[in-house]
Every structure is written in C-alpha cells, then in structure tokens.
Design a protein around this motif. Structure first.
Motif, PDB file in Angstrom:
ATOM      1  N   GLU A 192       1.119  13.813  22.710  1.00 53.95           N
ATOM      2  CA  GLU A 192       2.404  13.124  22.829  1.00 53.95           C
ATOM      3  C   GLU A 192       2.346  11.670  22.371  1.00 53.95           C
ATOM      4  OE1 GLU A 192       4.862  14.690  26.562  1.00 53.95           O
ATOM      5  OE2 GLU A 192       2.889  13.891  27.128  1.00 53.95           O
ATOM      6  N   VAL A 193       1.154  11.089  22.396  1.00 51.67           N
ATOM      7  CA  VAL A 193       1.024   9.658  22.100  1.00 51.67           C
ATOM      8  C   VAL A 193      -0.299   9.403  21.379  1.00 51.67           C
ATOM      9  CG1 VAL A 193       0.019   9.110  24.365  1.00 51.67           C
ATOM     10  CG2 VAL A 193       1.232   7.338  23.103  1.00 51.67           C
ATOM     11  N   LYS A 194      -0.287   8.431  20.449  1.00 51.01           N
ATOM     12  CA  LYS A 194      -1.475   8.086  19.690  1.00 51.01           C
ATOM     13  C   LYS A 194      -1.567   6.562  19.648  1.00 51.01           C
ATOM     14  CE  LYS A 194      -3.753  10.406  15.897  1.00 51.01           C
ATOM     15  NZ  LYS A 194      -3.569  11.390  14.820  1.00 51.01           N
ATOM     16  N   PHE A 195      -2.767   6.037  19.908  1.00 55.11           N
ATOM     17  CA  PHE A 195      -2.996   4.594  19.997  1.00 55.11           C
ATOM     18  C   PHE A 195      -3.823   4.104  18.809  1.00 55.11           C
ATOM     19  CE2 PHE A 195      -2.225   6.110  24.245  1.00 55.11           C
ATOM     20  CZ  PHE A 195      -1.346   5.170  24.754  1.00 55.11           C
ATOM     21  N   PHE A 196      -3.544   2.858  18.383  1.00 52.38           N
ATOM     22  CA  PHE A 196      -4.179   2.290  17.197  1.00 52.38           C
ATOM     23  C   PHE A 196      -4.614   0.850  17.436  1.00 52.38           C
ATOM     24  CE2 PHE A 196      -0.917   5.284  15.946  1.00 52.38           C
ATOM     25  CZ  PHE A 196      -1.594   6.122  15.080  1.00 52.38           C
ATOM     26  N   LEU A 197      -5.785   0.521  16.889  1.00 54.97           N
ATOM     27  CA  LEU A 197      -6.227  -0.871  16.786  1.00 54.97           C
ATOM     28  C   LEU A 197      -5.792  -1.354  15.409  1.00 54.97           C
ATOM     29  CD1 LEU A 197      -9.893  -0.945  18.131  1.00 54.97           C
ATOM     30  CD2 LEU A 197      -7.938  -2.226  19.006  1.00 54.97           C
ATOM     31  N   GLY A 198      -4.978  -2.383  15.375  1.00 52.99           N
ATOM     32  CA  GLY A 198      -4.533  -2.930  14.105  1.00 52.99           C
ATOM     33  C   GLY A 198      -3.563  -2.020  13.379  1.00 52.99           C
ATOM     34  N   TYR A 199      -3.262  -2.421  12.150  1.00 57.70           N
ATOM     35  CA  TYR A 199      -2.328  -1.645  11.330  1.00 57.70           C
ATOM     36  C   TYR A 199      -2.654  -1.847   9.861  1.00 57.70           C
ATOM     37  CZ  TYR A 199       0.143  -6.123  10.776  1.00 57.70           C
ATOM     38  OH  TYR A 199       0.460  -7.430  10.501  1.00 57.70           O
ATOM     39  N   SER A 200      -2.021  -1.062   9.031  1.00 55.19           N
ATOM     40  CA  SER A 200      -2.125  -1.189   7.586  1.00 55.19           C
ATOM     41  C   SER A 200      -0.870  -1.910   7.118  1.00 55.19           C
ATOM     42  CB  SER A 200      -2.202   0.187   6.928  1.00 55.19           C
ATOM     43  OG  SER A 200      -3.346   0.881   7.380  1.00 55.19           O
ATOM     44  N   GLY A 201      -1.044  -2.890   6.244  1.00 52.30           N
ATOM     45  CA  GLY A 201       0.107  -3.658   5.801  1.00 52.30           C
ATOM     46  C   GLY A 201       0.050  -3.981   4.322  1.00 52.30           C
ATOM     47  N   TRP A 202       1.227  -4.055   3.721  1.00 50.92           N
ATOM     48  CA  TRP A 202       1.371  -4.401   2.308  1.00 50.92           C
ATOM     49  C   TRP A 202       2.448  -5.454   2.186  1.00 50.92           C
ATOM     50  CZ3 TRP A 202       0.484   0.380   4.222  1.00 50.92           C
ATOM     51  CH2 TRP A 202      -0.575   1.110   3.693  1.00 50.92           C
ATOM     52  N   SER A 203       2.229  -6.432   1.344  1.00 43.19           N
ATOM     53  CA  SER A 203       3.240  -7.455   1.098  1.00 43.19           C
ATOM     54  C   SER A 203       4.346  -6.872   0.217  1.00 43.19           C
ATOM     55  CB  SER A 203       2.608  -8.683   0.437  1.00 43.19           C
ATOM     56  OG  SER A 203       2.033  -8.314  -0.810  1.00 43.19           O
ATOM     57  N   ILE A 204       5.389  -7.659   0.010  1.00 43.33           N
ATOM     58  CA  ILE A 204       6.538  -7.230  -0.796  1.00 43.33           C
ATOM     59  C   ILE A 204       6.056  -6.752  -2.167  1.00 43.33           C
ATOM     60  CG2 ILE A 204       8.711  -7.977  -1.845  1.00 43.33           C
ATOM     61  CD1 ILE A 204       8.696 -10.242   0.304  1.00 43.33           C
ATOM     62  N   GLY A 205       6.410  -5.537  -2.531  1.00 47.31           N
ATOM     63  CA  GLY A 205       6.082  -4.995  -3.848  1.00 47.31           C
ATOM     64  C   GLY A 205       4.673  -4.457  -4.005  1.00 47.31           C
ATOM     65  N   GLN A 206       3.755  -4.822  -3.118  1.00 47.73           N
ATOM     66  CA  GLN A 206       2.355  -4.409  -3.251  1.00 47.73           C
ATOM     67  C   GLN A 206       2.203  -2.895  -3.184  1.00 47.73           C
ATOM     68  OE1 GLN A 206      -0.241  -5.935  -0.186  1.00 47.73           O
ATOM     69  NE2 GLN A 206      -2.082  -5.165  -1.194  1.00 47.73           N
ATOM     70  N   LEU A 207       2.828  -2.264  -2.217  1.00 42.83           N
ATOM     71  CA  LEU A 207       2.692  -0.815  -2.084  1.00 42.83           C
ATOM     72  C   LEU A 207       3.297  -0.106  -3.291  1.00 42.83           C
ATOM     73  CD1 LEU A 207       1.808   1.679  -0.534  1.00 42.83           C
ATOM     74  CD2 LEU A 207       3.961   1.569   0.736  1.00 42.83           C
ATOM     75  N   ASN A 208       4.445  -0.571  -3.760  1.00 42.69           N
ATOM     76  CA  ASN A 208       5.061   0.060  -4.933  1.00 42.69           C
ATOM     77  C   ASN A 208       4.133   0.000  -6.143  1.00 42.69           C
ATOM     78  OD1 ASN A 208       7.410   0.858  -3.626  1.00 42.69           O
ATOM     79  ND2 ASN A 208       8.411  -1.093  -4.001  1.00 42.69           N
ATOM     80  N   GLU A 209       3.425  -1.105  -6.314  1.00 39.13           N
ATOM     81  CA  GLU A 209       2.463  -1.218  -7.416  1.00 39.13           C
ATOM     82  C   GLU A 209       1.319  -0.233  -7.240  1.00 39.13           C
ATOM     83  OE1 GLU A 209       2.449  -2.852 -10.398  1.00 39.13           O
ATOM     84  OE2 GLU A 209       4.549  -3.151  -9.797  1.00 39.13           O
ATOM     85  N   GLU A 210       0.812  -0.101  -6.024  1.00 44.73           N
ATOM     86  CA  GLU A 210      -0.284   0.835  -5.755  1.00 44.73           C
ATOM     87  C   GLU A 210       0.168   2.280  -5.987  1.00 44.73           C
ATOM     88  OE1 GLU A 210      -2.248   0.105  -2.005  1.00 44.73           O
ATOM     89  OE2 GLU A 210      -2.509  -2.020  -2.475  1.00 44.73           O
ATOM     90  N   ILE A 211       1.412   2.585  -5.680  1.00 43.60           N
ATOM     91  CA  ILE A 211       1.938   3.929  -5.928  1.00 43.60           C
ATOM     92  C   ILE A 211       2.023   4.174  -7.435  1.00 43.60           C
ATOM     93  CG2 ILE A 211       4.003   5.386  -5.721  1.00 43.60           C
ATOM     94  CD1 ILE A 211       4.394   4.100  -2.902  1.00 43.60           C
ATOM     95  N   LYS A 212       2.468   3.180  -8.200  1.00 40.81           N
ATOM     96  CA  LYS A 212       2.531   3.308  -9.659  1.00 40.81           C
ATOM     97  C   LYS A 212       1.142   3.546 -10.250  1.00 40.81           C
ATOM     98  CE  LYS A 212       6.556   0.401 -10.439  1.00 40.81           C
ATOM     99  NZ  LYS A 212       7.006  -0.930 -10.892  1.00 40.81           N
ATOM    100  N   GLU A 213       0.113   2.981  -9.603  1.00 37.92           N
ATOM    101  CA  GLU A 213      -1.271   3.145 -10.056  1.00 37.92           C
ATOM    102  C   GLU A 213      -1.884   4.449  -9.547  1.00 37.92           C
ATOM    103  OE1 GLU A 213      -3.066  -0.399  -8.531  1.00 37.92           O
ATOM    104  OE2 GLU A 213      -2.013  -1.687  -9.970  1.00 37.92           O
ATOM    105  N   ASN A 214      -1.075   5.288  -8.914  1.00 34.18           N
ATOM    106  CA  ASN A 214      -1.499   6.594  -8.378  1.00 34.18           C
ATOM    107  C   ASN A 214      -2.550   6.489  -7.284  1.00 34.18           C
ATOM    108  OD1 ASN A 214       0.263   8.092 -10.032  1.00 34.18           O
ATOM    109  ND2 ASN A 214      -1.178   7.928 -11.730  1.00 34.18           N
ATOM    110  N   THR A 215      -2.503   5.413  -6.513  1.00 32.23           N
ATOM    111  CA  THR A 215      -3.401   5.269  -5.370  1.00 32.23           C
ATOM    112  C   THR A 215      -2.894   6.072  -4.180  1.00 32.23           C
ATOM    113  OG1 THR A 215      -3.983   3.050  -6.123  1.00 32.23           O
ATOM    114  CG2 THR A 215      -4.455   3.558  -3.832  1.00 32.23           C
ATOM    115  N   TRP A 216      -1.569   6.227  -4.098  1.00 31.04           N
ATOM    116  CA  TRP A 216      -0.943   6.884  -2.950  1.00 31.04           C
ATOM    117  C   TRP A 216       0.079   7.920  -3.394  1.00 31.04           C
ATOM    118  CZ3 TRP A 216      -3.213   5.587   1.460  1.00 31.04           C
ATOM    119  CH2 TRP A 216      -3.803   4.331   1.577  1.00 31.04           C
TER     120      TRP A 216
END
Length: 187
Positions: free
Chosen positions: A119-143
């Motif tokens: 029912e619940v999952k706990f995490f230390l920290g998080y994954s974060g991307w700045s503005i546009g960073q994730l979109n660039e990584e997706i274009k590079e086929n990383t995700w």
C-alpha cells in the motif's frame, strides 16, 4: 528506443538497457511532478539496506523497506501510497496513486500495523531534472515514457524483475529488449 509519450506526472520513465549511469541503471521511475520548473520522480526498483524504523525511531513498527528515490536530497524521506481511504491525504499523481500525506496519520497507521508494504513505498531522496533536461534525455533515447502499467507494478516487491516486467508491458516492439544483458560486452 523511441518514446512517443511526453513526460507527465503519473507516468513511468524506463531507462534504456545499456544506460551506464550507476544512479539509473535499469531504473523504473514514477514521475510525481512535471511542470515548468522541471521533473521530480522516484526510482521504484532500487532498494536500500535500510528499513523505515532505522531512519525514523518514532515509527518503531516500521519494517518497511526504504528505496533510493534518486540522487537528489538523499537526506529527505518521501512516500507514495494507494491507501487514500486510510490516510485521507496526499496528492494524486496517477489513478489511485498518491504522493505524500499527513505524517501524523501515517505514523499512527504504521505503528498500529494498519498499512502493508503493498500500500505504501518509502524513498530516500528523489530523481530530478531541470527545465528541458528530461526532454533532451528522451530525445537521446535514454528514457522511454510509459503509461502502460498497473498499480501493482508501482508497489511491487520484486525489484530485480520490475524493469524487465515494465519493458515487456510495452508490447512486442520492446519485449526483446528485456533479454538484453546489462553489460553489452556480454551480448
């Protein structure tokens, strides 16, 4: 691997099979936020060696595993859940999946053994991307961005199999990728 979906809260990010970044190797990330400020999510399949009670002594009954949510602010604890009926709080990020909630209510439920690991999952920290960073990584086929998953995937206790299951869920176009070795030199 091309991703046609755009990132948004409630979708999964699936790392390409040969990503060498040790923080994200064979990762499945649930995006909790994607807006004009950037993207925030939690790695679903990287357990730490800690239990929640190791980090929060006031949760003495908390035998919940703690996952590495990502390399950002690893001194913070976050949680996602699918038990709004018990917590009556949290921000819905996907159908029936919530991020955060009232800590005092959570503490009572955990110490009364009223919550289960599915029912619940706990995490230390998080994954974060700045503005546009994730979109660039997706274009590079990383995700790959996916919305093809069930709640059970998010709360799975089989972390080693999770990346593979999510890839297979994408359909026949991607299923063969699930058999790629993590080290391409072994191919």
């Amino acid at each position: 691997m091309l991703s046609k979906l755009k990132p948004s809260a409630g979708k999964l990010l699936i790392s390409e099979p040969f990503l060498n970044d040790p923080n994200f190797k064979r990762s499945v990330i649930l995006m909790a936020e994607h807006n004009e400020d950037g993207t925030l999510g939690f790695i679903l399949n990287q357990p730490s060696l800690l239990l929640l009670k190791d980090l929060m002594p006031d949760l003495w009954q908390a035998d919940f595993p703690v996952f590495i949510g990502g390399p950002v602010e690893v001194d913070t604890i976050h949680f996602i859940h699918r038990c709004y009926d018990k917590l009556n709080s949290g921000e819905e990020i996907a159908n029936g999946i919530y991020w955060g909630g009232n800590y005092e209510t959570l503490k009572i439920l955990v110490n009364n053994n009223s919550l289960s690991q599915d029912e619940v999952k706990f995490f230390l920290g998080y994954s974060g991307w700045s503005i546009g960073q994730l979109n660039e990584e997706i274009k590079e086929n990383t995700w790959i961005v996916s919305n093809q998953f069930k709640q059970d995937i998010v709360f799975s206790q089989n972390e080693e199999q999770l990346w593979r299951d999510v890839i297979i869920n994408l359909g026949p176009k991607y299923a063969h990728v699930s058999n790629f070795p993590s080290d391409p030199s072994l191919n």
